[in-house]
Structure formats: C-alpha cells, structure tokens
Design a protein around this motif. Structure first.
Motif, PDB file in Angstrom:
ATOM      1  N   MET A 298     -11.470  41.719  -0.084  1.00 57.68           N
ATOM      2  CA  MET A 298     -10.726  40.716   0.650  1.00 57.68           C
ATOM      3  C   MET A 298     -11.713  39.739   1.295  1.00 57.68           C
ATOM      4  O   MET A 298     -12.717  40.125   1.856  1.00 57.68           O
ATOM      5  N   VAL A 299     -11.395  38.456   1.182  1.00 62.40           N
ATOM      6  CA  VAL A 299     -12.235  37.424   1.765  1.00 62.40           C
ATOM      7  C   VAL A 299     -11.984  37.384   3.266  1.00 62.40           C
ATOM      8  O   VAL A 299     -10.854  37.193   3.717  1.00 62.40           O
ATOM      9  N   THR A 300     -13.040  37.575   4.026  1.00 60.58           N
ATOM     10  CA  THR A 300     -12.984  37.543   5.488  1.00 60.58           C
ATOM     11  C   THR A 300     -13.905  36.435   5.986  1.00 60.58           C
ATOM     12  O   THR A 300     -14.655  35.842   5.213  1.00 60.58           O
ATOM     13  N   GLU A 301     -13.880  36.203   7.289  1.00 62.89           N
ATOM     14  CA  GLU A 301     -14.794  35.216   7.858  1.00 62.89           C
ATOM     15  C   GLU A 301     -16.241  35.622   7.608  1.00 62.89           C
ATOM     16  O   GLU A 301     -17.085  34.771   7.309  1.00 62.89           O
ATOM     17  N   ASP A 302     -16.518  36.911   7.739  1.00 58.22           N
ATOM     18  CA  ASP A 302     -17.871  37.399   7.486  1.00 58.22           C
ATOM     19  C   ASP A 302     -18.262  37.156   6.025  1.00 58.22           C
ATOM     20  O   ASP A 302     -19.369  36.709   5.732  1.00 58.22           O
ATOM     21  N   TRP A 303     -17.345  37.431   5.111  1.00 57.48           N
ATOM     22  CA  TRP A 303     -17.616  37.223   3.689  1.00 57.48           C
ATOM     23  C   TRP A 303     -17.885  35.737   3.436  1.00 57.48           C
ATOM     24  O   TRP A 303     -18.823  35.377   2.730  1.00 57.48           O
ATOM     25  N   GLU A 304     -17.047  34.874   4.026  1.00 60.83           N
ATOM     26  CA  GLU A 304     -17.226  33.425   3.880  1.00 60.83           C
ATOM     27  C   GLU A 304     -18.599  33.000   4.395  1.00 60.83           C
ATOM     28  O   GLU A 304     -19.273  32.179   3.766  1.00 60.83           O
ATOM     29  N   ALA A 305     -19.009  33.543   5.522  1.00 65.62           N
ATOM     30  CA  ALA A 305     -20.312  33.194   6.099  1.00 65.62           C
ATOM     31  C   ALA A 305     -21.448  33.652   5.185  1.00 65.62           C
ATOM     32  O   ALA A 305     -22.427  32.912   4.973  1.00 65.62           O
ATOM     33  N   ARG A 306     -21.321  34.844   4.628  1.00 66.04           N
ATOM     34  CA  ARG A 306     -22.357  35.329   3.711  1.00 66.04           C
ATOM     35  C   ARG A 306     -22.371  34.529   2.416  1.00 66.04           C
ATOM     36  O   ARG A 306     -23.433  34.270   1.845  1.00 66.04           O
ATOM     37  N   CYS A 307     -21.203  34.099   1.972  1.00 65.05           N
ATOM     38  CA  CYS A 307     -21.129  33.255   0.774  1.00 65.05           C
ATOM     39  C   CYS A 307     -21.810  31.911   1.035  1.00 65.05           C
ATOM     40  O   CYS A 307     -22.616  31.440   0.222  1.00 65.05           O
ATOM     41  N   ALA A 308     -21.509  31.305   2.174  1.00 65.36           N
ATOM     42  CA  ALA A 308     -22.136  30.027   2.527  1.00 65.36           C
ATOM     43  C   ALA A 308     -23.653  30.181   2.635  1.00 65.36           C
ATOM     44  O   ALA A 308     -24.408  29.322   2.164  1.00 65.36           O
ATOM     45  N   ALA A 309     -24.097  31.287   3.223  1.00 64.81           N
ATOM     46  CA  ALA A 309     -25.537  31.532   3.356  1.00 64.81           C
ATOM     47  C   ALA A 309     -26.190  31.706   1.986  1.00 64.81           C
ATOM     48  O   ALA A 309     -27.310  31.239   1.756  1.00 64.81           O
ATOM     49  N   LEU A 310     -25.491  32.363   1.075  1.00 64.08           N
ATOM     50  CA  LEU A 310     -26.015  32.533  -0.282  1.00 64.08           C
ATOM     51  C   LEU A 310     -26.159  31.171  -0.962  1.00 64.08           C
ATOM     52  O   LEU A 310     -27.188  30.885  -1.585  1.00 64.08           O
ATOM     53  N   TRP A 311     -25.153  30.315  -0.832  1.00 61.97           N
ATOM     54  CA  TRP A 311     -25.230  28.975  -1.418  1.00 61.97           C
ATOM     55  C   TRP A 311     -26.399  28.183  -0.837  1.00 61.97           C
ATOM     56  O   TRP A 311     -27.065  27.444  -1.550  1.00 61.97           O
ATOM     57  N   GLU A 312     -26.652  28.341   0.446  1.00 61.64           N
ATOM     58  CA  GLU A 312     -27.777  27.635   1.070  1.00 61.64           C
ATOM     59  C   GLU A 312     -29.119  28.074   0.487  1.00 61.64           C
ATOM     60  O   GLU A 312     -30.085  27.321   0.522  1.00 61.64           O
ATOM     61  N   ARG A 313     -29.178  29.257  -0.066  1.00 65.10           N
ATOM     62  CA  ARG A 313     -30.419  29.804  -0.612  1.00 65.10           C
ATOM     63  C   ARG A 313     -30.494  29.666  -2.133  1.00 65.10           C
ATOM     64  O   ARG A 313     -31.386  30.233  -2.763  1.00 65.10           O
ATOM     65  N   LEU A 314     -29.607  28.913  -2.730  1.00 62.09           N
ATOM     66  CA  LEU A 314     -29.547  28.763  -4.185  1.00 62.09           C
ATOM     67  C   LEU A 314     -30.917  28.519  -4.815  1.00 62.09           C
ATOM     68  O   LEU A 314     -31.284  29.163  -5.799  1.00 62.09           O
ATOM     69  N   ASP A 315     -31.690  27.612  -4.250  1.00 67.03           N
ATOM     70  CA  ASP A 315     -32.970  27.240  -4.848  1.00 67.03           C
ATOM     71  C   ASP A 315     -34.040  28.326  -4.737  1.00 67.03           C
ATOM     72  O   ASP A 315     -35.089  28.218  -5.369  1.00 67.03           O
ATOM     73  N   GLU A 316     -33.777  29.344  -3.957  1.00 66.43           N
ATOM     74  CA  GLU A 316     -34.722  30.449  -3.823  1.00 66.43           C
ATOM     75  C   GLU A 316     -34.593  31.467  -4.961  1.00 66.43           C
ATOM     76  O   GLU A 316     -35.444  32.342  -5.111  1.00 66.43           O
ATOM     77  N   PHE A 317     -33.524  31.354  -5.735  1.00 68.26           N
ATOM     78  CA  PHE A 317     -33.214  32.321  -6.786  1.00 68.26           C
ATOM     79  C   PHE A 317     -33.500  31.740  -8.167  1.00 68.26           C
ATOM     80  O   PHE A 317     -33.441  30.526  -8.362  1.00 68.26           O
ATOM     81  N   GLY A 318     -33.721  32.622  -9.116  1.00 64.84           N
ATOM     82  CA  GLY A 318     -33.654  32.238 -10.514  1.00 64.84           C
ATOM     83  C   GLY A 318     -32.183  32.133 -10.895  1.00 64.84           C
ATOM     84  O   GLY A 318     -31.310  32.602 -10.151  1.00 64.84           O
ATOM     85  N   ARG A 319     -31.900  31.545 -12.030  1.00 62.80           N
ATOM     86  CA  ARG A 319     -30.510  31.351 -12.455  1.00 62.80           C
ATOM     87  C   ARG A 319     -29.713  32.648 -12.489  1.00 62.80           C
ATOM     88  O   ARG A 319     -28.662  32.760 -11.871  1.00 62.80           O
ATOM     89  N   GLU A 320     -30.216  33.613 -13.241  1.00 59.17           N
ATOM     90  CA  GLU A 320     -29.497  34.870 -13.401  1.00 59.17           C
ATOM     91  C   GLU A 320     -29.402  35.633 -12.087  1.00 59.17           C
ATOM     92  O   GLU A 320     -28.393  36.279 -11.802  1.00 59.17           O
ATOM     93  N   GLU A 321     -30.461  35.547 -11.286  1.00 55.37           N
ATOM     94  CA  GLU A 321     -30.465  36.276 -10.014  1.00 55.37           C
ATOM     95  C   GLU A 321     -29.407  35.727  -9.057  1.00 55.37           C
ATOM     96  O   GLU A 321     -28.741  36.497  -8.352  1.00 55.37           O
TER      97      GLU A 321
END
Length: 177
Positions: free
Chosen positions: A1-24
């Motif tokens: 279930m999508v929660t505020e915490d999940w949304e925050a972690r998703c947003a944080a993951l998107w902010e770090r996009l350039d730190e990852f390789g494509r598959e990662e």
C-alpha cells in the motif's frame, strides 16, 4: 500500500537517479514497488517511469497500461498519459500515441495537486500539449503541431496571448477567437 512514507522514499529514490546504473535504478524501484500490492496503480506507474527514464521505453508502456487499468488517478493519471504517449511515439507508434493524448485531453484539465504536492494543472496541460505537438510532428503534421505548441505557450506569455492564439489557429485554418 502506498503511504506517505512510501511516497517520500520514492521521491528520494528519484532524486538519486543519477547515482545508479540503469538496471540498478530499475531494480531499486521494483524493490520499492514490491512493498505494495502487485496491482497497485501508483507502484506500477513508478516502475514504468523508472523503466522509461533508463531507456527501457518499450517495457515502460506495459507498466503504464497496467497502471491505467488498475485505476491510476489524479495528476499521476495525466502524467501516465503524457509518458505513455511519449513512449509510444518514440517506439514507432505515433498514431497510438495521438489516441492516448486525445483521450486524456477529453478527460479535461488535470486536477490540482498530487501526492508530491507541488504539481499544477496548467503545467501538465502544457506538457500534454508539448507531447501532442511532438507527436503531430512525428506524423508529418508540423503546422498542427506548431499550432498546438503556440496555444499551450500563450498563457505563459506576459503579453500577446490573444494574438498568439489567433496566429496559431490561423496555421490550421481556424478563425480567430
């Protein structure tokens, strides 16, 4: 279930996009999505976006379709239409992309706000117009695409909004407003 915490972690993951390789990055998003129900529309949308943003455009379309079928709503519904249409256009299906855009436009203006809290309707309406303009150009309908782009630009101008809209309408043989 999508929660505020999940949304925050998703947003944080998107902010770090350039730190990852494509598959990662895709795997990290899939891992996050796995915390939700398998048919959760938001999780499906985010995985689709991760695939799209890392060059797995064809795979993204399937996730976008599943997100819509699962009932994606609000501003993310507008975003999925823009992203899916763009993906379809870029994978050689501009006619299908135009249908997605037309269906989304028929839904009316985007709703204000989103889970992230900072998205405006006007911005997504303009983004939909940008996608439509590019799709029309891909279909060889450049004048129509330019007209759509100019009409979308007009509200953002400090002056000349009416003139811009009328010039844009003239490009495709419509009377001035």
């Amino acid at each position: 279930m999508v929660t505020e915490d999940w949304e925050a972690r998703c947003a944080a993951l998107w902010e770090r996009l350039d730190e990852f390789g494509r598959e990662e990055f895709v795997q990290a998003m899939r891992d996050l999505a796995a915390e939700c129900d398998p048919g959760d529309p938001v999780a499906l949308f985010e995985v689709g976006g991760a695939l799209d943003s890392t060059g797995f455009t064809e795979d993204a379309v399937g996730y976008y379709r599943r997100a819509v079928e699962a009932g994606l709503s609000g501003v993310r519904r507008r975003r999925v239409s823009i992203q899916m249409a763009s993906s379809l256009r870029e994978t050689g299906r501009p006619e299908e992309a135009l249908k997605v855009i037309e269906q989304e436009r028929a839904r009316g203006s985007a709703e204000h706000g989103s889970a992230a809290g900072d998205d405006s309707a006007l911005g997504y309406d303009s983004a939909l117009a940008m996608c439509e303009a590019l799709t029309l150009a891909k279909l060889g309908r450049d004048r129509e695409g330019l007209s759509v782009a100019l009409i979308a630009l007009a509200p953002h101008l400090l002056r000349y909004q009416r003139s811009t809209v009328n010039y844009a309408r003239g490009l495709v043989g419509l009377d001035p407003v």
